[in-house]
Design a protein around this motif. Structure first.
Motif, PDB file in Angstrom:
ATOM      1  N   GLU A  60       0.820  -1.210   0.000  1.00  0.00           N
ATOM      2  CA  GLU A  60       0.000   0.000   0.000  1.00  0.00           C
ATOM      3  C   GLU A  60       0.854   1.260   0.000  1.00  0.00           C
ATOM      4  N   GLU A  61       2.120   1.133   0.378  1.00  0.00           N
ATOM      5  CA  GLU A  61       3.013   2.295   0.414  1.00  0.00           C
ATOM      6  C   GLU A  61       3.367   2.767  -0.995  1.00  0.00           C
ATOM      7  N   CYS A  62       3.841   1.861  -1.835  1.00  0.00           N
ATOM      8  CA  CYS A  62       4.253   2.251  -3.185  1.00  0.00           C
ATOM      9  C   CYS A  62       3.300   1.747  -4.266  1.00  0.00           C
ATOM     10  N   GLN A  63       2.205   1.105  -3.840  1.00  0.00           N
ATOM     11  CA  GLN A  63       1.138   0.670  -4.743  1.00  0.00           C
ATOM     12  C   GLN A  63       1.546  -0.444  -5.711  1.00  0.00           C
ATOM     13  N   VAL A  64       2.616  -1.160  -5.440  1.00  0.00           N
ATOM     14  CA  VAL A  64       3.016  -2.262  -6.308  1.00  0.00           C
ATOM     15  C   VAL A  64       2.131  -3.474  -6.025  1.00  0.00           C
ATOM     16  N   ILE A  65       1.835  -4.206  -7.085  1.00  0.00           N
ATOM     17  CA  ILE A  65       1.070  -5.452  -6.973  1.00  0.00           C
ATOM     18  C   ILE A  65       2.012  -6.583  -7.345  1.00  0.00           C
ATOM     19  N   GLY A  66       2.064  -7.589  -6.508  1.00  0.00           N
ATOM     20  CA  GLY A  66       2.962  -8.714  -6.738  1.00  0.00           C
ATOM     21  C   GLY A  66       2.595  -9.512  -7.969  1.00  0.00           C
ATOM     22  N   PRO A  67       3.491 -10.391  -8.379  1.00  0.00           N
ATOM     23  CA  PRO A  67       3.274 -11.199  -9.579  1.00  0.00           C
ATOM     24  C   PRO A  67       1.976 -12.011  -9.474  1.00  0.00           C
ATOM     25  N   LEU A  75      -3.151 -18.409  -2.312  1.00  0.00           N
ATOM     26  CA  LEU A  75      -2.346 -17.598  -1.397  1.00  0.00           C
ATOM     27  C   LEU A  75      -0.921 -18.122  -1.338  1.00  0.00           C
ATOM     28  N   GLU A  76      -0.771 -19.436  -1.288  1.00  0.00           N
ATOM     29  CA  GLU A  76       0.574 -20.027  -1.211  1.00  0.00           C
ATOM     30  C   GLU A  76       1.421 -19.642  -2.426  1.00  0.00           C
ATOM     31  N   VAL A  77       0.846 -19.702  -3.610  1.00  0.00           N
ATOM     32  CA  VAL A  77       1.569 -19.340  -4.835  1.00  0.00           C
ATOM     33  C   VAL A  77       1.871 -17.844  -4.840  1.00  0.00           C
ATOM     34  N   ALA A  78       0.925 -17.035  -4.405  1.00  0.00           N
ATOM     35  CA  ALA A  78       1.141 -15.580  -4.359  1.00  0.00           C
ATOM     36  C   ALA A  78       2.324 -15.236  -3.457  1.00  0.00           C
ATOM     37  N   ILE A  79       2.410 -15.888  -2.310  1.00  0.00           N
ATOM     38  CA  ILE A  79       3.516 -15.628  -1.383  1.00  0.00           C
ATOM     39  C   ILE A  79       4.834 -16.101  -1.985  1.00  0.00           C
ATOM     40  N   GLN A  80       4.831 -17.273  -2.613  1.00  0.00           N
ATOM     41  CA  GLN A  80       6.064 -17.769  -3.242  1.00  0.00           C
ATOM     42  C   GLN A  80       6.546 -16.802  -4.309  1.00  0.00           C
ATOM     43  N   ARG A  81       5.642 -16.305  -5.135  1.00  0.00           N
ATOM     44  CA  ARG A  81       6.038 -15.383  -6.196  1.00  0.00           C
ATOM     45  C   ARG A  81       6.511 -14.048  -5.635  1.00  0.00           C
ATOM     46  N   TRP A  82       5.833 -13.552  -4.608  1.00  0.00           N
ATOM     47  CA  TRP A  82       6.233 -12.284  -3.992  1.00  0.00           C
ATOM     48  C   TRP A  82       7.620 -12.419  -3.368  1.00  0.00           C
ATOM     49  N   ASN A  83       7.855 -13.521  -2.706  1.00  0.00           N
ATOM     50  CA  ASN A  83       9.121 -13.718  -2.003  1.00  0.00           C
ATOM     51  C   ASN A  83      10.286 -14.046  -2.931  1.00  0.00           C
TER      52      ASN A  83
END
Length: 87
Positions: A60-67, A75-83
């Motif tokens: 929310e700080e820089c408004q970036v959206i993860g892969p 959720l598990e895939v989203a976290i893996q891609r973000w990390n």
């Protein structure tokens, strides 16, 4: 189905059920770590449903959206891609 065949089926089903329960318990016990934003280093990132059935990590700080993809993303895939960080 004979009694012996039914008993065998019931035993195998019970073993499968035990294995599934153990697997679910192991997944629930894992510590989930979401890294800070790779762009602004903000640690207060959020889990967001960016499209129906598409979960992504957002900052929310820089408004970036993860892969994310246009397909369903858990959720598990989203976290893996973000990390995932390129070194």
């Amino acid at each position: 189905m004979s009694t012996n065949a039914f008993d065998q089926f019931e035993r195998e089903f019970s073993q499968d059920l035990d294995r599934w329960e153990t697997s679910r318990e192991q997944r629930q016990k894992r510590l989930i770590v979401i890294l800070p934003c790779p762009f602004c280093n903000n640690e207060d990132v959020v889990v967001d449903e960016v499209k129906p059935n598409v979960i992504a990590i957002t900052c929310e700080e820089c408004q970036v959206i993860g892969p994310h993809a246009d397909l369903d993303q858990s959720l598990e895939v989203a976290i893996q891609r973000w990390n995932a960080r390129k070194s």
